[in-house]
Design an enzyme around this catalytic site. Sequence first.
Site, PDB file in Angstrom:
ATOM      1  N   ASP A  70      -0.141   5.108   1.034  1.00 12.63           N
ATOM      2  CA  ASP A  70      -0.374   6.031   2.144  1.00 12.63           C
ATOM      3  C   ASP A  70      -0.272   5.314   3.487  1.00 12.63           C
ATOM      4  OD1 ASP A  70      -0.836   8.045   0.323  1.00 12.63           O
ATOM      5  OD2 ASP A  70      -3.010   7.897   0.405  1.00 12.63           O
TER       6      ASP A  70
ATOM      7  N   ASP B  15      -4.979   3.318  -3.056  1.00 12.14           N
ATOM      8  CA  ASP B  15      -6.158   4.133  -3.377  1.00 12.14           C
ATOM      9  C   ASP B  15      -5.788   5.617  -3.438  1.00 12.14           C
ATOM     10  OD1 ASP B  15      -8.741   4.745  -3.989  1.00 12.14           O
ATOM     11  OD2 ASP B  15      -9.575   4.373  -1.997  1.00 12.14           O
TER      12      ASP B  15
ATOM     13  N   ASP C 255      -3.440  12.486   0.095  1.00 12.12           N
ATOM     14  CA  ASP C 255      -4.529  13.416  -0.226  1.00 12.12           C
ATOM     15  C   ASP C 255      -4.638  14.503   0.830  1.00 12.12           C
ATOM     16  OD1 ASP C 255      -5.344  12.205  -2.608  1.00 12.12           O
ATOM     17  OD2 ASP C 255      -6.686  10.815  -1.575  1.00 12.12           O
TER      18      ASP C 255
ATOM     19  N   ASP D  54      -2.318  -0.701   5.684  1.00 13.99           N
ATOM     20  CA  ASP D  54      -2.764  -0.120   6.957  1.00 13.99           C
ATOM     21  C   ASP D  54      -4.259   0.128   7.014  1.00 13.99           C
ATOM     22  OD1 ASP D  54      -3.387   3.112   6.648  1.00 13.99           O
ATOM     23  OD2 ASP D  54      -2.151   2.290   5.069  1.00 13.99           O
TER      24      ASP D  54
ATOM     25  N   ASP E  40       0.874  -1.161   0.000  1.00 15.96           N
ATOM     26  CA  ASP E  40       0.000   0.000   0.000  1.00 15.96           C
ATOM     27  C   ASP E  40       0.917   1.219   0.000  1.00 15.96           C
ATOM     28  OD1 ASP E  40      -2.265   1.669   0.288  1.00 15.96           O
ATOM     29  OD2 ASP E  40      -2.073   1.615   2.468  1.00 15.96           O
TER      30      ASP E  40
END
Length: 265
Positions: free
Chosen positions: A11, A95, A20, A175, A9
Amino acid sequence: MSGIVVIFDFDKTIIDIDSDNWVVDELGATDLFNQLLPTMPWNSIMDKMMKELHLQGKSIEDIEEVLKRVPIHPRVVLVVKAAYALGCDLRVLSDANLFYIKTILEHLEIQECFSEINTNPGFVDEEGKLRILPYHDFHTFSHGCNLCPPNMCKGKIIERIQATLEKKRIIYLGDGAGDFCPSLKLTKEDYMMPRKDFPVWELICKNRHLLQADVHEWTNGVDLERVLIQLITTVISMDDDSTQLFDCKFEKIAHKVLPKPVYVP
């Protein structure tokens, strides 16, 4: 090649924060973001935020400079380079969006370590503004997973990756709540590394019986490095009786690629 695919992942895993939120806060648009938050999906909010920032005169260069200041633990940079040098196939599943991720990985000089980046499209349009679109176009069709946000089901991406692999083990690091669905797709030959006290760790603790993969938690960059290298060592020693050689090789690589600290001043 080591026969290991390491899927990160982004972030709060590779970097220490949410990209973001970081961009929105650093460019002074937090209030507008908070107003929009109850009104539409997160991915759609970020596309609208980029339009608003463009109208306010913020340039692509402004966004890039903010991204280059993102906090990241230097040991994460080290372990990415070391795992790559040891033959692991490294991929990103996030994402966030492609523009953010590529900008940060290029700045850290580790983009070449990754064979694949799976994320939401992010690109500069003809007007010079950043567009952020959904990985799955949920306006046209639903991905059908009730565990994931409408714009991305990480579980379906894991299934696509698994379909292309032969005799390889996956180590997955994440996470967020969105990392729970892909953890359910991992097999008993794989490993899941949830960040302790974060949403995916809590979901796994409550639903441990649903996972086939071996679970190994981590807390910070130092811990991530320790656990990931232990798992890579374990897999290599199982597949090839060369643990001692691996340890010596890692020690040399670690000394060579140890990066300068890249924390925010």
